[in-house]
Write an enzyme that holds these catalytic residues in place. Structure first.
Site, mmCIF file in Angstrom:
data_model
loop_
_atom_site.group_PDB
_atom_site.id
_atom_site.type_symbol
_atom_site.label_atom_id
_atom_site.label_comp_id
_atom_site.label_asym_id
_atom_site.label_seq_id
_atom_site.Cartn_x
_atom_site.Cartn_y
_atom_site.Cartn_z
ATOM 1 N N HIS A 87 -11.226 65.864 6.992
ATOM 2 C CA HIS A 87 -11.132 65.929 5.529
ATOM 3 C C HIS A 87 -9.759 65.407 5.088
ATOM 4 O O HIS A 87 -9.669 64.561 4.193
ATOM 5 C CB HIS A 87 -11.350 67.362 5.053
ATOM 6 C CG HIS A 87 -10.926 67.609 3.631
ATOM 7 N ND1 HIS A 87 -11.614 67.108 2.552
ATOM 8 C CD2 HIS A 87 -9.861 68.285 3.117
ATOM 9 C CE1 HIS A 87 -11.003 67.463 1.430
ATOM 10 N NE2 HIS A 87 -9.930 68.181 1.738
ATOM 11 N N ASP A 116 -3.092 35.365 -9.374
ATOM 12 C CA ASP A 116 -3.709 36.149 -8.298
ATOM 13 C C ASP A 116 -2.587 36.813 -7.509
ATOM 14 O O ASP A 116 -1.413 36.704 -7.871
ATOM 15 C CB ASP A 116 -4.563 35.247 -7.386
ATOM 16 C CG ASP A 116 -5.706 36.021 -6.728
ATOM 17 O OD1 ASP A 116 -5.448 37.122 -6.213
ATOM 18 O OD2 ASP A 116 -6.842 35.537 -6.740
ATOM 19 N N TRP A 152 -4.379 66.975 10.000
ATOM 20 C CA TRP A 152 -4.137 65.571 9.621
ATOM 21 C C TRP A 152 -2.768 65.093 10.089
ATOM 22 O O TRP A 152 -2.521 63.901 10.183
ATOM 23 C CB TRP A 152 -4.304 65.374 8.107
ATOM 24 C CG TRP A 152 -3.092 65.717 7.290
ATOM 25 C CD1 TRP A 152 -2.729 66.956 6.871
ATOM 26 C CD2 TRP A 152 -2.090 64.814 6.787
ATOM 27 N NE1 TRP A 152 -1.560 66.892 6.144
ATOM 28 C CE2 TRP A 152 -1.156 65.583 6.078
ATOM 29 C CE3 TRP A 152 -1.896 63.430 6.865
ATOM 30 C CZ2 TRP A 152 -0.033 65.022 5.456
ATOM 31 C CZ3 TRP A 152 -0.774 62.878 6.247
ATOM 32 C CH2 TRP A 152 0.136 63.677 5.551
ATOM 33 N N SER A 179 -3.291 47.731 7.382
ATOM 34 C CA SER A 179 -3.877 47.299 6.106
ATOM 35 C C SER A 179 -2.930 47.616 4.951
ATOM 36 O O SER A 179 -2.676 46.776 4.082
ATOM 37 C CB SER A 179 -5.225 47.989 5.904
ATOM 38 O OG SER A 179 -5.635 47.887 4.569
ATOM 39 N N SER A 180 -2.389 48.834 4.965
ATOM 40 C CA SER A 180 -1.495 49.241 3.878
ATOM 41 C C SER A 180 -0.205 48.433 3.889
ATOM 42 O O SER A 180 0.340 48.099 2.833
ATOM 43 C CB SER A 180 -1.161 50.734 3.977
ATOM 44 O OG SER A 180 -2.293 51.489 3.684
ATOM 45 N N HIS A 263 6.795 62.791 4.259
ATOM 46 C CA HIS A 263 7.209 63.172 2.914
ATOM 47 C C HIS A 263 7.232 61.990 1.949
ATOM 48 O O HIS A 263 6.697 62.095 0.848
ATOM 49 C CB HIS A 263 8.513 63.960 2.867
ATOM 50 C CG HIS A 263 8.595 64.671 1.555
ATOM 51 N ND1 HIS A 263 7.825 65.757 1.258
ATOM 52 C CD2 HIS A 263 9.248 64.371 0.418
ATOM 53 C CE1 HIS A 263 8.018 66.115 0.014
ATOM 54 N NE2 HIS A 263 8.878 65.292 -0.535
ATOM 55 N N GLU A 265 5.303 59.650 2.144
ATOM 56 C CA GLU A 265 3.870 59.419 1.937
ATOM 57 C C GLU A 265 3.353 60.208 0.725
ATOM 58 O O GLU A 265 2.506 59.744 -0.038
ATOM 59 C CB GLU A 265 3.105 59.822 3.209
ATOM 60 C CG GLU A 265 1.596 59.909 3.082
ATOM 61 C CD GLU A 265 0.918 58.555 2.896
ATOM 62 O OE1 GLU A 265 1.575 57.524 3.098
ATOM 63 O OE2 GLU A 265 -0.271 58.554 2.536
ATOM 64 N N TYR A 267 4.949 60.789 -1.928
ATOM 65 C CA TYR A 267 5.330 60.046 -3.135
ATOM 66 C C TYR A 267 4.580 58.727 -3.238
ATOM 67 O O TYR A 267 4.349 58.233 -4.341
ATOM 68 C CB TYR A 267 6.852 59.862 -3.180
ATOM 69 C CG TYR A 267 7.500 61.212 -3.333
ATOM 70 C CD1 TYR A 267 7.450 61.864 -4.555
ATOM 71 C CD2 TYR A 267 8.041 61.885 -2.256
ATOM 72 C CE1 TYR A 267 7.954 63.141 -4.699
ATOM 73 C CE2 TYR A 267 8.546 63.161 -2.391
ATOM 74 C CZ TYR A 267 8.505 63.782 -3.612
ATOM 75 O OH TYR A 267 8.981 65.051 -3.755
ATOM 76 N N SER A 278 1.936 56.705 -17.355
ATOM 77 C CA SER A 278 2.923 56.095 -18.253
ATOM 78 C C SER A 278 2.324 54.950 -19.067
ATOM 79 O O SER A 278 2.907 54.532 -20.069
ATOM 80 C CB SER A 278 4.118 55.572 -17.449
ATOM 81 O OG SER A 278 4.738 56.629 -16.763
ATOM 82 N N HIS A 312 11.863 69.897 5.237
ATOM 83 C CA HIS A 312 11.422 71.092 4.504
ATOM 84 C C HIS A 312 9.985 71.456 4.871
ATOM 85 O O HIS A 312 9.507 72.524 4.507
ATOM 86 C CB HIS A 312 11.609 70.924 2.980
ATOM 87 C CG HIS A 312 10.721 69.911 2.329
ATOM 88 N ND1 HIS A 312 11.120 69.171 1.258
ATOM 89 C CD2 HIS A 312 9.453 69.523 2.583
ATOM 90 C CE1 HIS A 312 10.137 68.371 0.874
ATOM 91 N NE2 HIS A 312 9.120 68.569 1.666
ATOM 92 N N HIS A 313 9.290 70.551 5.569
ATOM 93 C CA HIS A 313 7.952 70.883 6.074
ATOM 94 C C HIS A 313 8.037 71.696 7.362
ATOM 95 O O HIS A 313 7.006 72.103 7.892
ATOM 96 C CB HIS A 313 7.163 69.598 6.349
ATOM 97 C CG HIS A 313 6.869 68.802 5.116
ATOM 98 N ND1 HIS A 313 5.741 69.006 4.346
ATOM 99 C CD2 HIS A 313 7.558 67.814 4.494
ATOM 100 C CE1 HIS A 313 5.749 68.167 3.320
ATOM 101 N NE2 HIS A 313 6.844 67.441 3.381
ATOM 102 N N THR A 338 11.841 64.106 -11.375
ATOM 103 C CA THR A 338 10.456 64.421 -11.747
ATOM 104 C C THR A 338 10.428 65.049 -13.132
ATOM 105 O O THR A 338 9.555 64.741 -13.965
ATOM 106 C CB THR A 338 9.826 65.383 -10.711
ATOM 107 O OG1 THR A 338 10.071 64.856 -9.406
ATOM 108 C CG2 THR A 338 8.331 65.513 -10.928
ATOM 109 N N LYS A 341 10.656 62.537 -15.878
ATOM 110 C CA LYS A 341 9.376 61.898 -16.183
ATOM 111 C C LYS A 341 8.519 62.793 -17.078
ATOM 112 O O LYS A 341 7.964 62.341 -18.091
ATOM 113 C CB LYS A 341 8.615 61.603 -14.890
ATOM 114 C CG LYS A 341 9.192 60.434 -14.150
ATOM 115 C CD LYS A 341 8.425 60.147 -12.896
ATOM 116 C CE LYS A 341 8.777 58.767 -12.405
ATOM 117 N NZ LYS A 341 8.296 57.701 -13.278
ATOM 118 N N ARG A 460 -4.069 79.005 6.688
ATOM 119 C CA ARG A 460 -4.914 77.823 6.511
ATOM 120 C C ARG A 460 -5.556 77.450 7.838
ATOM 121 O O ARG A 460 -5.114 77.896 8.892
ATOM 122 C CB ARG A 460 -4.083 76.662 5.945
ATOM 123 C CG ARG A 460 -3.057 76.133 6.900
ATOM 124 C CD ARG A 460 -2.043 75.217 6.247
ATOM 125 N NE ARG A 460 -2.550 73.869 6.016
ATOM 126 C CZ ARG A 460 -1.764 72.791 5.856
ATOM 127 N NH1 ARG A 460 -0.445 72.906 5.918
ATOM 128 N NH2 ARG A 460 -2.280 71.621 5.641
#
Lengths: 536, 44
Positions: A87, A116, A152, A179-180, A263, A265, A267, A278, A312-313, A338, A341, A460
Site C-alpha cells: 500500500h 513541448d 515501505w 523514471s522520476s 524526508h 521525498e 516535500y 497557489s 527526526h524519523h 510553511t 505559505k 502501526r
C-alpha cells in the site's frame, strides 16, 4: 505574474523553419505507445497514477477490513504486512509521484509558453518505465514468500532476510526512480531553456516554480535511494555487509541513508501541491497571489531545510542527545516557510471576491486539513513526544493528513481546475461538490480517530489489537470505505468530461484565472506555442 | 525547437545526468560514513 500579449498559436500555424515536430496528430495505439507529445504523455501519467491509486486504495481497504475487529479474521499477519508495505510503496511511487509528473507534463509547457518538453523521446521512455515497474511490483505478490513485507521504508535487517519479492521491490524502485530522475531532468531543462521570450523566472506561475525546485530535489535524493537499495541488494546477494551486523555493518546506517532520501521525498510529494493551490486560490479569490516572491523563497527554503532534518524519523534509535536536539530544532524551522505559505494563501483570500467552485473547495479544504497535518508534524518533531508515539497510529494519522488531505486533495483541486482545458468540457459542479464534501468528511472520519488510537498506544502495522481500541478502529474502517467509494464520484465526473457530456468549456472558464494556458482553446490543441508567445 | 536550443538542452541534460551519477557513487563510497558520522554512529 505574467501578462500575455501574443496569444496562442493554433495547430497548423507552426513555424516550419526550425521545428522538428510532426504536425499530423497520430492516431490509434501508435499515438500512445510512441507518444512524444507532452499532453498525451501527461494524460498517460494521470491514468496510470489513478489506476495505482485504486490498487493502493484496495489494499488499504483490505487492511481496514481486517482491522474492523480485534483478532485475525481474514488474513494471516504475514499477508497483512505485505498489504501494508505494498500500500505504501504503490501510493508513494505509483500514485502520488507520477500524478504530479503528469500535471507537470500537461501544464509546465503550457504555462511557460514552450511547444513541448525538452526531451520528448526521453519523456516517452520515462512514462513507459512506470507500467513495467507497476506490473512487476504487483506481480511480486505471486512469487514464493509473497511480496515484500518490510514496510515501505524497506528497513534492514528485515529486508535482508526476505524472499524474492524483496528483490522485485528493489528492482521496481530502481525502475521507478530512473523514471522520476529522467522526468526531473526533463522538467528542469524545459523550464530553464524553453521559456517564452519575456517569461523571466520571477514571472513564472508558482506551479512551475514549485516543480523546478521539486525536480532539483528529485535529482539530489533519488540517487541516494538508488544507492541505499543497491547496497541492500549487494548485502542480499553479493556478500557485502553494509547493513549486516554479523559482518561489521550497521542496520541503523540504512535508516540514515534511507531518510536522507525519505524526508526530501515528503516535500517532493507536497511542493507541487503548493503550486497547484497557489494557482487556484488567486483565481477564485479574483486577486493576485499575495507575496509571490516570498512564496518562491519559502519553497526554496523548505527544499534546503528538507536535507538537514532526516534523523527526526529515527529519534528512537538511540542517537546522542545533541543529535536529537539538533534534528528537533532544525525540523521546527520548517514550520516558518510553511507558515509563510499558509498565511499568503489566507492573505490572498482576504477581501477577495471569492466563489467556491469545486477546485476552490478542494484548495481551501487542502489548506485547512493540511495545516492540521503540519501541526501534528510539529508535535512529532519534539523528540520526547516522538519517542512516546513512534510507530503508533499517531504517525499514521499525521502523514495521511499530509499526503491524502495534502497531496491528493491538491491533485483533485488541480484536476477540476484544469479539466476543462484538458477535455474541452466543464465537469458537473454538482458531482464535484458531492465528491469534495464526501471526501472531506469521510477522510476525517477515517483518520481523525487514529490520532487517539496512537496516543493510546496502538502500534502501526499490526494485524491484531487489544479490545479497547475496537470502537475507533471500526469508525476508521467505516470512514475508509466511505472515502474509497467517494473516489468513484471523481472517476465518474472525469469520465463524463472525456465522454463529452457537459457544457463545452471556453478557453478561459475561470474569471479570475491568469496564465498562458488560458490563452489556448479548450481542449488544448495537440500542438501549442510552436511560435512562442510574447510575455510582458 | 532551434538547433541552438537543442544544443543547450543536451548540454544541460548531460550535466544533470552526471550529477545524478556522482551522487549515486558518492553515497555508496563515502556518504554512508558521512551520514552515520553526523548522527553520532561511532567507529566509521
Amino acid at each position: 505574474m505574467s501578462s500575455v500579449t501574443a496569444g496562442h498559436v493554433s495547430p497548423g500555424h507552426a513555424d516550419h523553419g526550425h521545428d522538428d515536430h510532426h504536425h499530423a496528430t497520430p492516431t490509434g495505439w501508435r499515438r500512445w505507445l510512441f507518444a512524444t507529445n507532452h499532453k498525451d504523455i501527461g494524460t498517460m501519467y494521470l491514468i496510470f497514477s489513478f489506476v495505482m491509486l485504486l490498487e493502493g486504495g484496495t489494499l488499504a481497504l483490505l487492511l481496514r477490513t481486517e482491522l474492523f475487529e480485534p483478532g485475525l479474521q481474514f488474513f494471516r499477519p504475514e499477508l497483512f504486512n505485505q498489504f501494508t508495505t505494498m500500500h505504501g510503496l504503490i501510493m508513494v511511487f505509483g500514485a502520488i509521484m507520477p500524478a504530479f509528473v503528469g500535471f507537470a507534463n500537461w501544464m509546465v509547457p503550457l504555462q511557460i509558453g514552450a511547444s513541448d518538453m525538452a526531451f520528448a523521446r526521453m519523456n516517452n521512455f520515462s512514462f513507459w518505465l512506470l507500467p513495467v515497474g507497476g506490473i512487476m511490483l504487483t506481480a511480486s505478490f505471486f512469487v514464493p514468500g509473497g511480496a515484500t513485507a518490510a514496510g515501505w521504508t524497506l528497513y534492514a535487517p528485515l529486508s535482508l532476510q526476505m524472499g524474492p519479492g524483496m528483490d522485485l521491490a528493489i528492482f521496481t524502485m530502481h525502475i521507478l526512480g530512473a523514471s522520476s530522475i529522467m522526468g526531473a531532468i526533463n522538467i528542469i531543462v524545459t523550464i530553464l531553456n524553453m521559456r517564452a521570450p519575456g517569461m523571466t523566472l520571477m514571472k513564472m506561475p508558482l506551479f512551475c516554480w514549485t516543480w523546478l525546485i521539486t525536480a532539483f530535489l528529485l535529482i539530489a535524493v533519488l540517487p541516494v535511494l538508488a544507492a541505499a537499495i543497491t547496497m541492500l541488494l549487494t548485502d542480499r546477494h553479493f556478500g557485502t555487509g553494509f547493513f549486516n551486523a554479523a559482518m561489521g555493518g550497521d542496520p541503523v546506517l540504512y535508516q540514515h541513508v534511507f531518510w536522507f532520501f525519505g524526508h526530501p521525498e515528503v516535500y517532493i510529494m507536497i511542493l507541487p501541491a503548493f503550486g497547484i493551490v497557489s494557482a487556484i486560490v488567486p483565481a477564485f479569490a479574483r486577486k493576485k497571489l499575495f507575496g509571490y516572491a516570498s512564496m518562491v523563497y519559502a519553497t526554496a527554503s523548505i527544499a534546503v531545510l528538507s536535507f538537514i532534518v532526516w534523523a527526526h524519523h529515527m529519534f528512537s534509535t538511540g542517537m546522542p542527545v545533541t543529535a536529537q536536539l539538533y534534528f528537533m530544532y532544525a525540523t521546527m524551522l520548517i514550520s516558518i516557510p510553511t507558515g509563510v505559505k499558509v498565511f499568503n494563501w489566507i492573505a490572498t483570500m482576504w477581501k477577495g471576491s471569492m466563489t467556491f467552485e469545486t477546485p476552490m473547495l478542494f484548495a481551501v479544504g487542502f489548506i485547512f486539513v493540511f495545516t492540521m497535518g503540519g501541526f501534528t508534524g510539529l508535535i512529532l518533531s519534539v523528540a520526547p513526544i516522538d519517542i512516546q508515539v513512534h510507530d503508533t497510529y499517531y504517525v499514521v494519522a499525521h502523514f495521511h493528513y499530509v499526503l491524502v488531505a495534502g497531496s491528493l486533495f491538491a491533485l483533485f483541486a488541480g484536476t477540476y481546475y484544469w479539466l476543462p482545458k484538458w477535455t474541452g468540457y466543464m465537469y458537473s459542479e454538482k458531482l464535484g461538490k458531492l465528491h469534495f464534501w464526501s471526501s472531506l468528511i469521510s477522510f476525517n472520519v477515517t483518520f481523525f480517530p487514529m490520532h487517539f488510537l496512537g496516543l493510546a498506544g496502538m502500534p502501526r502495522r499490526y494485524a491484531d489489537y487489544a479490545a479497547q481500541f475496537t470502537t475507533f478502529h471500526q469508525i476508521a474502517t467505516i470512514g475508509a470505505f466511505w472515502f474509497g467509494l467517494s473516489q468513484l464520484i471523481f472517476l465518474y465526473a472525469v469520465l463524463r468530461c472525456y465522454a463529452r457530456k457537459g457544457e463545452p468549456a471556453p478557453a478561459k472558464p475561470w474569471e479570475g484565472a491568469e496564465g498562458l494556458e488560458w490563452t489556448v482553446p479548450s481542449p488544448a490543441p495537440f500542438h501549442t506555442f510552436e511560435t512562442p508567445p510574447e510575455v510582458k | 525547437m532551434t538547433p541552438e536550443q537543442k544544443r543547450r538542452n543536451r548540454t544541460a541534460g548531460l550535466v544533470l545526468f552526471a550529477v545524478v551519477a556522482a551522487i549515486f557513487a558518492w553515497v555508496i563510497f563515502r556518504g554512508s560514513d558521512f551520514l552515520g558520522g553526523v548522527a553520532g554512529l561511532t567507529g566509521r
